[in-house]
Motif scaffolding. Structure first.
Motif, mmCIF file in Angstrom:
data_model
loop_
_atom_site.group_PDB
_atom_site.id
_atom_site.type_symbol
_atom_site.label_atom_id
_atom_site.label_comp_id
_atom_site.label_asym_id
_atom_site.label_seq_id
_atom_site.Cartn_x
_atom_site.Cartn_y
_atom_site.Cartn_z
ATOM 1 N N ILE A 196 0.840 -1.202 0.000
ATOM 2 C CA ILE A 196 0.000 0.000 0.000
ATOM 3 C C ILE A 196 0.873 1.249 0.000
ATOM 4 C CG2 ILE A 196 -1.753 1.291 1.277
ATOM 5 C CD1 ILE A 196 -2.744 -1.478 2.327
ATOM 6 N N ALA A 197 1.944 1.258 0.776
ATOM 7 C CA ALA A 197 2.838 2.418 0.817
ATOM 8 C C ALA A 197 3.445 2.693 -0.551
ATOM 9 C CB ALA A 197 3.934 2.198 1.846
ATOM 10 N N VAL A 198 3.869 1.659 -1.246
ATOM 11 C CA VAL A 198 4.443 1.829 -2.588
ATOM 12 C C VAL A 198 3.371 2.341 -3.549
ATOM 13 C CG1 VAL A 198 5.489 0.629 -4.549
ATOM 14 C CG2 VAL A 198 6.249 0.122 -2.223
ATOM 15 N N SER A 199 2.172 1.809 -3.439
ATOM 16 C CA SER A 199 1.087 2.254 -4.312
ATOM 17 C C SER A 199 0.761 3.721 -4.090
ATOM 18 C CB SER A 199 -0.167 1.403 -4.078
ATOM 19 O OG SER A 199 0.088 0.057 -4.413
ATOM 20 N N VAL A 200 0.754 4.159 -2.834
ATOM 21 C CA VAL A 200 0.504 5.567 -2.524
ATOM 22 C C VAL A 200 1.622 6.426 -3.108
ATOM 23 C CG1 VAL A 200 0.368 7.261 -0.648
ATOM 24 C CG2 VAL A 200 -0.888 5.106 -0.476
ATOM 25 N N THR A 201 2.867 5.996 -2.928
ATOM 26 C CA THR A 201 4.009 6.733 -3.456
ATOM 27 C C THR A 201 3.922 6.862 -4.972
ATOM 28 O OG1 THR A 201 5.414 5.988 -1.654
ATOM 29 C CG2 THR A 201 6.532 6.766 -3.616
ATOM 30 N N ASN A 202 3.490 5.797 -5.632
ATOM 31 C CA ASN A 202 3.376 5.813 -7.090
ATOM 32 C C ASN A 202 2.098 6.483 -7.583
ATOM 33 O OD1 ASN A 202 5.809 4.474 -7.427
ATOM 34 N ND2 ASN A 202 4.865 2.456 -7.415
ATOM 35 N N GLY A 203 1.161 6.754 -6.674
ATOM 36 C CA GLY A 203 -0.087 7.415 -7.045
ATOM 37 C C GLY A 203 -1.040 6.532 -7.838
ATOM 38 N N CYS A 204 -0.973 5.240 -7.632
ATOM 39 C CA CYS A 204 -1.813 4.289 -8.364
ATOM 40 C C CYS A 204 -3.087 4.011 -7.556
ATOM 41 C CB CYS A 204 -1.024 3.007 -8.626
ATOM 42 S SG CYS A 204 -1.987 1.758 -9.488
ATOM 43 N N GLU A 205 -4.164 4.677 -7.921
ATOM 44 C CA GLU A 205 -5.424 4.534 -7.174
ATOM 45 C C GLU A 205 -5.949 3.095 -7.229
ATOM 46 O OE1 GLU A 205 -6.902 6.784 -5.229
ATOM 47 O OE2 GLU A 205 -5.290 8.196 -5.671
ATOM 48 N N TYR A 206 -5.856 2.473 -8.397
ATOM 49 C CA TYR A 206 -6.309 1.084 -8.527
ATOM 50 C C TYR A 206 -5.515 0.176 -7.592
ATOM 51 C CZ TYR A 206 -6.850 -3.644 -10.247
ATOM 52 O OH TYR A 206 -7.058 -4.990 -10.310
ATOM 53 N N CYS A 207 -4.193 0.355 -7.568
ATOM 54 C CA CYS A 207 -3.328 -0.481 -6.730
ATOM 55 C C CYS A 207 -3.630 -0.277 -5.247
ATOM 56 C CB CYS A 207 -1.859 -0.168 -7.008
ATOM 57 S SG CYS A 207 -1.357 -0.482 -8.716
ATOM 58 N N ILE A 208 -3.849 0.958 -4.853
ATOM 59 C CA ILE A 208 -4.176 1.262 -3.453
ATOM 60 C C ILE A 208 -5.450 0.518 -3.056
ATOM 61 C CG2 ILE A 208 -4.908 3.066 -1.847
ATOM 62 C CD1 ILE A 208 -3.138 5.014 -3.564
#
Length: 33
Positions: A3-15
């Motif tokens: 989740i932290a990586v997804s937030v950093t990358n700004g990937c809403e789907y991944c989050i």
């Protein structure tokens, strides 16, 4: 971690996906945040 990586990358789907998976494994908001 995912989740932290997804937030950093700004990937809403991944989050959303990783948050749902974490909740399915029993994590709550306190664990996730």
């Amino acid at each position: 971690m995912y989740i932290a990586v997804s937030v950093t990358n700004g990937c809403e789907y991944c989050i959303a996906s990783h948050t749902a998976a974490a909740r399915a494994k029993g994590m709550n908001d306190e664990n996730i945040l």
